[in-house]
Design an enzyme around this catalytic site. Structure first.
Site, PDB file in Angstrom:
ATOM      1  N   MET A  48      24.146 -30.336 -66.098  1.00  0.00           N
ATOM      2  CA  MET A  48      22.863 -30.718 -66.630  1.00  0.00           C
ATOM      3  C   MET A  48      21.834 -30.695 -65.709  1.00  0.00           C
ATOM      4  O   MET A  48      20.823 -31.376 -65.935  1.00  0.00           O
ATOM      5  CB  MET A  48      23.199 -32.106 -67.417  1.00  0.00           C
ATOM      6  CG  MET A  48      24.337 -32.145 -68.309  1.00  0.00           C
ATOM      7  SD  MET A  48      24.297 -33.257 -69.732  1.00  0.00           S
ATOM      8  CE  MET A  48      24.251 -34.776 -68.451  1.00  0.00           C
ATOM      9  N   LEU A  81      20.115 -31.643 -59.699  1.00  0.00           N
ATOM     10  CA  LEU A  81      21.225 -31.087 -58.760  1.00  0.00           C
ATOM     11  C   LEU A  81      21.547 -31.712 -57.415  1.00  0.00           C
ATOM     12  O   LEU A  81      20.348 -32.105 -56.984  1.00  0.00           O
ATOM     13  CB  LEU A  81      21.374 -29.600 -58.546  1.00  0.00           C
ATOM     14  CG  LEU A  81      21.360 -28.713 -59.633  1.00  0.00           C
ATOM     15  CD1 LEU A  81      21.273 -27.285 -59.154  1.00  0.00           C
ATOM     16  CD2 LEU A  81      22.731 -28.893 -60.525  1.00  0.00           C
ATOM     17  N   GLY A 113      26.928 -33.430 -55.036  1.00  0.00           N
ATOM     18  CA  GLY A 113      28.279 -33.203 -55.812  1.00  0.00           C
ATOM     19  C   GLY A 113      28.184 -31.850 -56.588  1.00  0.00           C
ATOM     20  O   GLY A 113      29.482 -30.978 -56.681  1.00  0.00           O
ATOM     21  N   HIS A 114      26.953 -31.550 -57.385  1.00  0.00           N
ATOM     22  CA  HIS A 114      27.137 -30.154 -57.824  1.00  0.00           C
ATOM     23  C   HIS A 114      27.009 -28.863 -56.712  1.00  0.00           C
ATOM     24  O   HIS A 114      27.941 -28.067 -56.981  1.00  0.00           O
ATOM     25  CB  HIS A 114      25.818 -30.103 -58.255  1.00  0.00           C
ATOM     26  CG  HIS A 114      25.351 -30.923 -59.522  1.00  0.00           C
ATOM     27  ND1 HIS A 114      24.517 -31.992 -59.286  1.00  0.00           N
ATOM     28  CD2 HIS A 114      25.931 -31.229 -60.877  1.00  0.00           C
ATOM     29  CE1 HIS A 114      24.327 -32.781 -60.585  1.00  0.00           C
ATOM     30  NE2 HIS A 114      25.389 -32.212 -61.474  1.00  0.00           N
ATOM     31  N   GLN A 134      25.916 -34.575 -76.525  1.00  0.00           N
ATOM     32  CA  GLN A 134      26.925 -35.180 -75.740  1.00  0.00           C
ATOM     33  C   GLN A 134      26.191 -36.702 -75.664  1.00  0.00           C
ATOM     34  O   GLN A 134      26.860 -37.376 -74.887  1.00  0.00           O
ATOM     35  CB  GLN A 134      27.402 -34.794 -74.458  1.00  0.00           C
ATOM     36  CG  GLN A 134      26.747 -34.492 -73.376  1.00  0.00           C
ATOM     37  CD  GLN A 134      27.104 -33.834 -72.441  1.00  0.00           C
ATOM     38  OE1 GLN A 134      27.464 -32.751 -72.506  1.00  0.00           O
ATOM     39  NE2 GLN A 134      27.212 -34.389 -71.106  1.00  0.00           N
ATOM     40  N   LYS A 161      34.700 -36.538 -60.542  1.00  0.00           N
ATOM     41  CA  LYS A 161      33.895 -37.767 -60.730  1.00  0.00           C
ATOM     42  C   LYS A 161      33.971 -38.119 -62.174  1.00  0.00           C
ATOM     43  O   LYS A 161      34.093 -39.170 -62.771  1.00  0.00           O
ATOM     44  CB  LYS A 161      32.360 -37.417 -60.323  1.00  0.00           C
ATOM     45  CG  LYS A 161      31.259 -38.244 -60.791  1.00  0.00           C
ATOM     46  CD  LYS A 161      31.009 -39.494 -60.272  1.00  0.00           C
ATOM     47  CE  LYS A 161      29.691 -40.264 -60.717  1.00  0.00           C
ATOM     48  NZ  LYS A 161      29.411 -40.332 -62.051  1.00  0.00           N
ATOM     49  N   ASP A 162      33.974 -36.982 -63.000  1.00  0.00           N
ATOM     50  CA  ASP A 162      34.112 -37.257 -64.634  1.00  0.00           C
ATOM     51  C   ASP A 162      35.696 -36.982 -64.854  1.00  0.00           C
ATOM     52  O   ASP A 162      35.868 -35.815 -65.333  1.00  0.00           O
ATOM     53  CB  ASP A 162      33.269 -36.309 -65.102  1.00  0.00           C
ATOM     54  CG  ASP A 162      31.652 -36.530 -64.742  1.00  0.00           C
ATOM     55  OD1 ASP A 162      31.010 -37.430 -65.550  1.00  0.00           O
ATOM     56  OD2 ASP A 162      31.063 -35.825 -64.026  1.00  0.00           O
ATOM     57  N   SER A 180      25.393 -39.249 -58.378  1.00  0.00           N
ATOM     58  CA  SER A 180      25.326 -38.979 -59.812  1.00  0.00           C
ATOM     59  C   SER A 180      23.676 -38.828 -60.090  1.00  0.00           C
ATOM     60  O   SER A 180      22.959 -39.382 -59.506  1.00  0.00           O
ATOM     61  CB  SER A 180      25.708 -40.453 -60.322  1.00  0.00           C
ATOM     62  OG  SER A 180      25.283 -40.217 -61.912  1.00  0.00           O
ATOM     63  N   ARG A 211      22.508 -39.887 -62.147  1.00  0.00           N
ATOM     64  CA  ARG A 211      21.811 -41.220 -62.988  1.00  0.00           C
ATOM     65  C   ARG A 211      21.437 -41.937 -61.872  1.00  0.00           C
ATOM     66  O   ARG A 211      20.803 -43.205 -62.052  1.00  0.00           O
ATOM     67  CB  ARG A 211      22.925 -41.757 -63.927  1.00  0.00           C
ATOM     68  CG  ARG A 211      22.739 -40.944 -65.337  1.00  0.00           C
ATOM     69  CD  ARG A 211      23.541 -41.676 -66.284  1.00  0.00           C
ATOM     70  NE  ARG A 211      23.517 -40.958 -67.628  1.00  0.00           N
ATOM     71  CZ  ARG A 211      24.055 -40.055 -68.280  1.00  0.00           C
ATOM     72  NH1 ARG A 211      25.382 -39.915 -67.715  1.00  0.00           N
ATOM     73  NH2 ARG A 211      23.935 -39.440 -69.265  1.00  0.00           N
TER      74      ARG A 211
HETATM   75  P1  AMP Z   1      26.585 -33.209 -64.677  1.00  0.00           P
HETATM   76  O1  AMP Z   1      25.500 -32.515 -64.227  1.00  0.00           O
HETATM   77  O2  AMP Z   1      26.546 -34.562 -64.420  1.00  0.00           O
HETATM   78  O3  AMP Z   1      26.934 -32.827 -66.063  1.00  0.00           O
HETATM   79  O4  AMP Z   1      27.795 -32.620 -63.790  1.00  0.00           O
HETATM   80  C1  AMP Z   1      28.134 -31.399 -63.796  1.00  0.00           C
HETATM   81  C2  AMP Z   1      29.384 -31.262 -62.840  1.00  0.00           C
HETATM   82  O5  AMP Z   1      29.166 -31.775 -61.605  1.00  0.00           O
HETATM   83  C3  AMP Z   1      30.616 -32.017 -63.494  1.00  0.00           C
HETATM   84  O6  AMP Z   1      31.717 -31.019 -63.302  1.00  0.00           O
HETATM   85  C4  AMP Z   1      30.738 -33.366 -62.663  1.00  0.00           C
HETATM   86  O7  AMP Z   1      31.778 -33.815 -62.884  1.00  0.00           O
HETATM   87  C5  AMP Z   1      30.200 -32.838 -61.447  1.00  0.00           C
HETATM   88  N1  AMP Z   1      29.697 -33.836 -60.529  1.00  0.00           N
HETATM   89  C6  AMP Z   1      28.862 -34.707 -60.764  1.00  0.00           C
HETATM   90  N2  AMP Z   1      28.851 -35.678 -59.722  1.00  0.00           N
HETATM   91  C7  AMP Z   1      29.685 -35.325 -58.844  1.00  0.00           C
HETATM   92  C8  AMP Z   1      30.109 -35.801 -57.615  1.00  0.00           C
HETATM   93  N3  AMP Z   1      29.578 -37.068 -57.162  1.00  0.00           N
HETATM   94  N4  AMP Z   1      31.302 -35.092 -56.801  1.00  0.00           N
HETATM   95  C9  AMP Z   1      31.506 -34.046 -57.389  1.00  0.00           C
HETATM   96  N5  AMP Z   1      31.272 -33.598 -58.746  1.00  0.00           N
HETATM   97  C10 AMP Z   1      30.342 -33.981 -59.568  1.00  0.00           C
END
Ligand code: AMP
Length: 284
Positions: A30, A33, A36-37, A61, A149-150, A185, A187
């Site tokens: 989303m 970045l 984690g991403h 969602q 993480k998720d 995160s 957030r």
């Molecule tokens: P999001 O942009 O929050 O929807 O996350 C996109 C992808 O990045 C999802 O597969 C998340 O699980 C992964 N993600 C988010 N935060 C982390 C993190 N701290 N470590 C590893 N992967 C992450």
């Protein structure tokens, strides 16, 4: 790096790559970045000829009182980061191209979508599995990368991929954390320095629980949840859940922890909802 916003255009582009027998690795995000991403992108770069990153804040969602409007959208910074990492294609559609007027079709993974986060964010996973299905169909990847993480999301996506016979390998990647243990995160950007310190209680209590389970003999689920609750209650404003479940199936476990489990927490600081988890295997 190509930036494509239309589903038809990226489908056409990918079709040509497939004719050239290129393998496609896909990282759905989303945006906003962070490392984690980036860890998912780097893994995808290692394992595929072409890496596609989607940046799409998926309205379906988010619940009606959630943070869809204020979710961070630093698009130009995201583009820079992707470029630096050697991403080949960014897919960044507008919401009306994914959900045109009179859109009616949704995917739901039953049972798994109703527990844990699903119990508190109604229709959240229905929105996730719907958009992920659409992205799978649009991008036709060989491998797709998700973060642990998720955790519940990764279990649901694996189940959906198997149940719907998608010819796709789901690769799950470890949670990337700050040095102090806080899970990264998008957030976290909502939090003040003081909030960030309070948020640390989540990863700290998870690590403590892991140690208790690994080093004590018979540990009960109830006692661990109580220990965690004490710490979280002191620091966070509201707890959605603290759960210990089977790490592979997310089924409930009996009170004595005697198999691999995931401990998962969702709690709020002010209006910001944070989640984290840890997998623990009791040593017997
Ligand atoms: P999001 O942009 O929050 O929807 O996350 C996109 C992808 O990045 C999802 O597969 C998340 O699980 C992964 N993600 C988010 N935060 C982390 C993190 N701290 N470590 C590893 N992967 C992450």
């Amino acid at each position: 790096m190509k930036i494509i916003s239309h589903p038809h255009k990226i489908q056409k582009f990918i079709r040509n790559l497939k004719l050239k027998r290129k393998t496609i690795g896909f990282v759905p995000t989303m945006g906003a970045l962070h490392q984690g991403h980036i860890s998912l992108i780097r893994r995808a770069k290692k394992e595929n000829d072409i890496v596609v990153v989607s940046i799409f804040v998926n309205p379906s969602q988010f619940g009606p009182n959630e943070d869809l409007k204020k979710y961070p959208r630093p698009f130009f910074n995201d583009i820079k980061l992707c470029n630096k990492e050697g991403v080949n294609i960014i897919f960044a559609p507008k919401a009306n191209l994914i959900y045109p007027k009179n859109y009616l079709t949704y995917i739901n993974v039953e049972k798994l979508s109703d527990i844990m986060c699903g119990e508190h964010r109604l229709a959240h996973f229905r929105g996730v599995t719907t958009v992920v299905t659409k992205l799978f169909n649009i991008i036709q990847p060989d491998k797709v990368y998700f973060g642990l993480k998720d955790y519940q999301q990764s279990v649901i996506i694996k189940k959906m991929t198997a149940d719907l016979n998608f010819p796709i390998k789901i690769v799950t990647c470890p949670t990337i954390r700050e040095k102090n243990g806080l899970a990264l995160s998008s957030r976290n950007a909502y939090l003040s320095n003081e909030d960030l310190k309070k948020a640390l209680s989540i990863s700290q209590s998870l690590n403590k629980a892991k140690k208790l389970i690994e080093y004590k003999k018979s540990v009960s689920k109830k006692s661990i949840i109580l220990e965690i609750k004490k710490v979280i209650e002191l620091n966070m404003d509201k707890i959605d859940y603290i759960e210990i479940r089977d790490a592979d199936t997310l089924e409930e476990i009996k009170n004595i922890i005697d198999k691999k489990v995931v401990i998962a927490i969702a709690a709020y600081i002010g209006k910001t909802r944070l989640i984290d988890n840890i997998v623990v295997n009791p040593v017997r």
